[in-house]
Design an enzyme around this catalytic site. Sequence first.
Site, mmCIF file in Angstrom:
data_model
loop_
_atom_site.group_PDB
_atom_site.id
_atom_site.type_symbol
_atom_site.label_atom_id
_atom_site.label_comp_id
_atom_site.label_asym_id
_atom_site.label_seq_id
_atom_site.Cartn_x
_atom_site.Cartn_y
_atom_site.Cartn_z
ATOM 1 N N THR A 41 0.859 -1.178 0.000
ATOM 2 C CA THR A 41 0.000 0.000 0.000
ATOM 3 C C THR A 41 0.895 1.227 0.000
ATOM 4 O O THR A 41 2.019 1.162 0.475
ATOM 5 C CB THR A 41 -0.867 0.020 1.286
ATOM 6 O OG1 THR A 41 -1.657 -1.165 1.350
ATOM 7 C CG2 THR A 41 -1.787 1.220 1.329
ATOM 8 N N GLY A 84 0.833 -1.636 5.580
ATOM 9 C CA GLY A 84 1.141 -2.989 6.021
ATOM 10 C C GLY A 84 -0.045 -3.918 6.041
ATOM 11 O O GLY A 84 -0.109 -4.840 6.859
ATOM 12 N N GLY A 85 -1.021 -3.718 5.142
ATOM 13 C CA GLY A 85 -2.119 -4.668 5.001
ATOM 14 C C GLY A 85 -2.868 -4.890 6.298
ATOM 15 O O GLY A 85 -3.330 -3.953 6.953
#
Length: 525
Positions: A348, A430-431
Amino acid sequence: MRDFHLPGRSQVLATEGMCATSHPLAAATAIDILKRGGNAMDAAIAGAVLLGICEPQMTGIGGDCFVLYTRPGEQEIRALNGSGRAPAAASAAALRAEGLDTVPVHSAHAVTVPGAIDAFCHLSETEGRLGLDALLAPTIHYAEAGVPVAPRVAFDWANDAATLQGVARESYLADGEVPRVGHLFRSPGQAEVLRRIAKDGRDAFYTGEVAEDMLAALHAAGGVHTAEDFAATACTPTDPVSGSYKGIDLVEHAPNGQGATAILMLNILAQFDIAGMDPWGAERAHIEVEAAKLAYDARNRFLADPDHTARLDHMLSPETAAKLAALIDPKKAMTAPAKLSEAVHKDTIYITVVDRDRMAVSLIYSIFHGFGSGIASEKFGVLFQNRGAGFTLQEGHPNELGGGKRPMHTIIPGMLREDGRVTVPFGVMGGAYQPHGHARFVSNLRDFGMELQDAIDAPRLFGESGRLDVERGYSPDVRQALADKGHRVEIRETAIGGAQAIRIGAEGTLEGASDPRKDGCALGY
């Protein structure tokens, strides 16, 4: 104050404007837009779109975004949902009939219609000053001239290159090889797409030749997308959600984002004396990880498309947090909750900008996994996200794949508010880690009085898939103490996430901080 004998970076101070993001070219572009008379929204859009060329493994025009922002002179935080929907013909039942129990991550079934371009066009028109042509010009230039591949970008590119399929390999590899640090990455096809958007707006992307190119690639890969799905794409203004932690309000984007998870996690942590613990000790780490397990379990049960999300009020309730906190054993790790209903990822970009009028923008933009679905269009090289992997195929679940639905999203922009005043727009990449990262960032600031840069630099840990990932910043003694509590501790090759933040001082100073885990920086003037 940091120890100047040791490696590190200082926070950046300025008064007129500030940007913090994960690539220097994007930060410099945002500042240039501000100096040319653009506002924070103009600068954030210009920087974000450029990040799709600077960090193509992370984001791009085939992806989604979420935005929190304020207007000049206002403290009201507004939200815009720029996430796309599954095609109308998408069906969980059809995939279950094929014997599948999850949405295939690198398939056209995982491709939702890209929502970011519609959102950027809308925000430029309603909140910006300079117009799309000025905002897209820097990316058009760099897409044609090339951007040198940065060190962290090269690291991620090598990890994720195997995802690329068919013509995507021609667009995103250098003669079939992973680009090395310093290689000039160009994307003339995307430059042409952006040139058309600058001239004709969002319809140049969602209809006509560009849309036909995207649809041809998806149909060739077995997708059920239609021209009507693309043409109907529209971003959605919405109301954010918030929670209070020791006098500071954490404001998050509402579902289908997972921001409510961070609020629940902080509400659980509020039941413990975190400030009385060693910030890098095993006691704090254990309580934090256990709180995350419980908060993420709630996320997996309740969060989904806004029209299908169940029991959000229950999830945000302090009473719910108190009951969950009572389940935590300070001496023993609990069994991890059920396997996540979506495919986690680590890819991201995030950008935050504050201008001289103190308009603040917190914007996050992603294609989900590294290089998304791995599928790209042939003529223009538009790489598709695989956000549909965020759906579950579980029948009757709020987040079950369905036509026209938005999947549960991991990307979340954040803002902090104190005494009614917006003080810190921030984001943690970081998802799945993001809610945990938001909660830790707030706790670092509030419980331990850290400066903005220190709160970002501090070591991280995150529990997923039955293991506890810890960064090398945790000592061997702490890692052993966590193992003694029943955690399966591992040090992973990749650092956990990345973060950017700006503090808006009450006396006119802006303070920017940028994560050294990425290639970027904070810049101000």
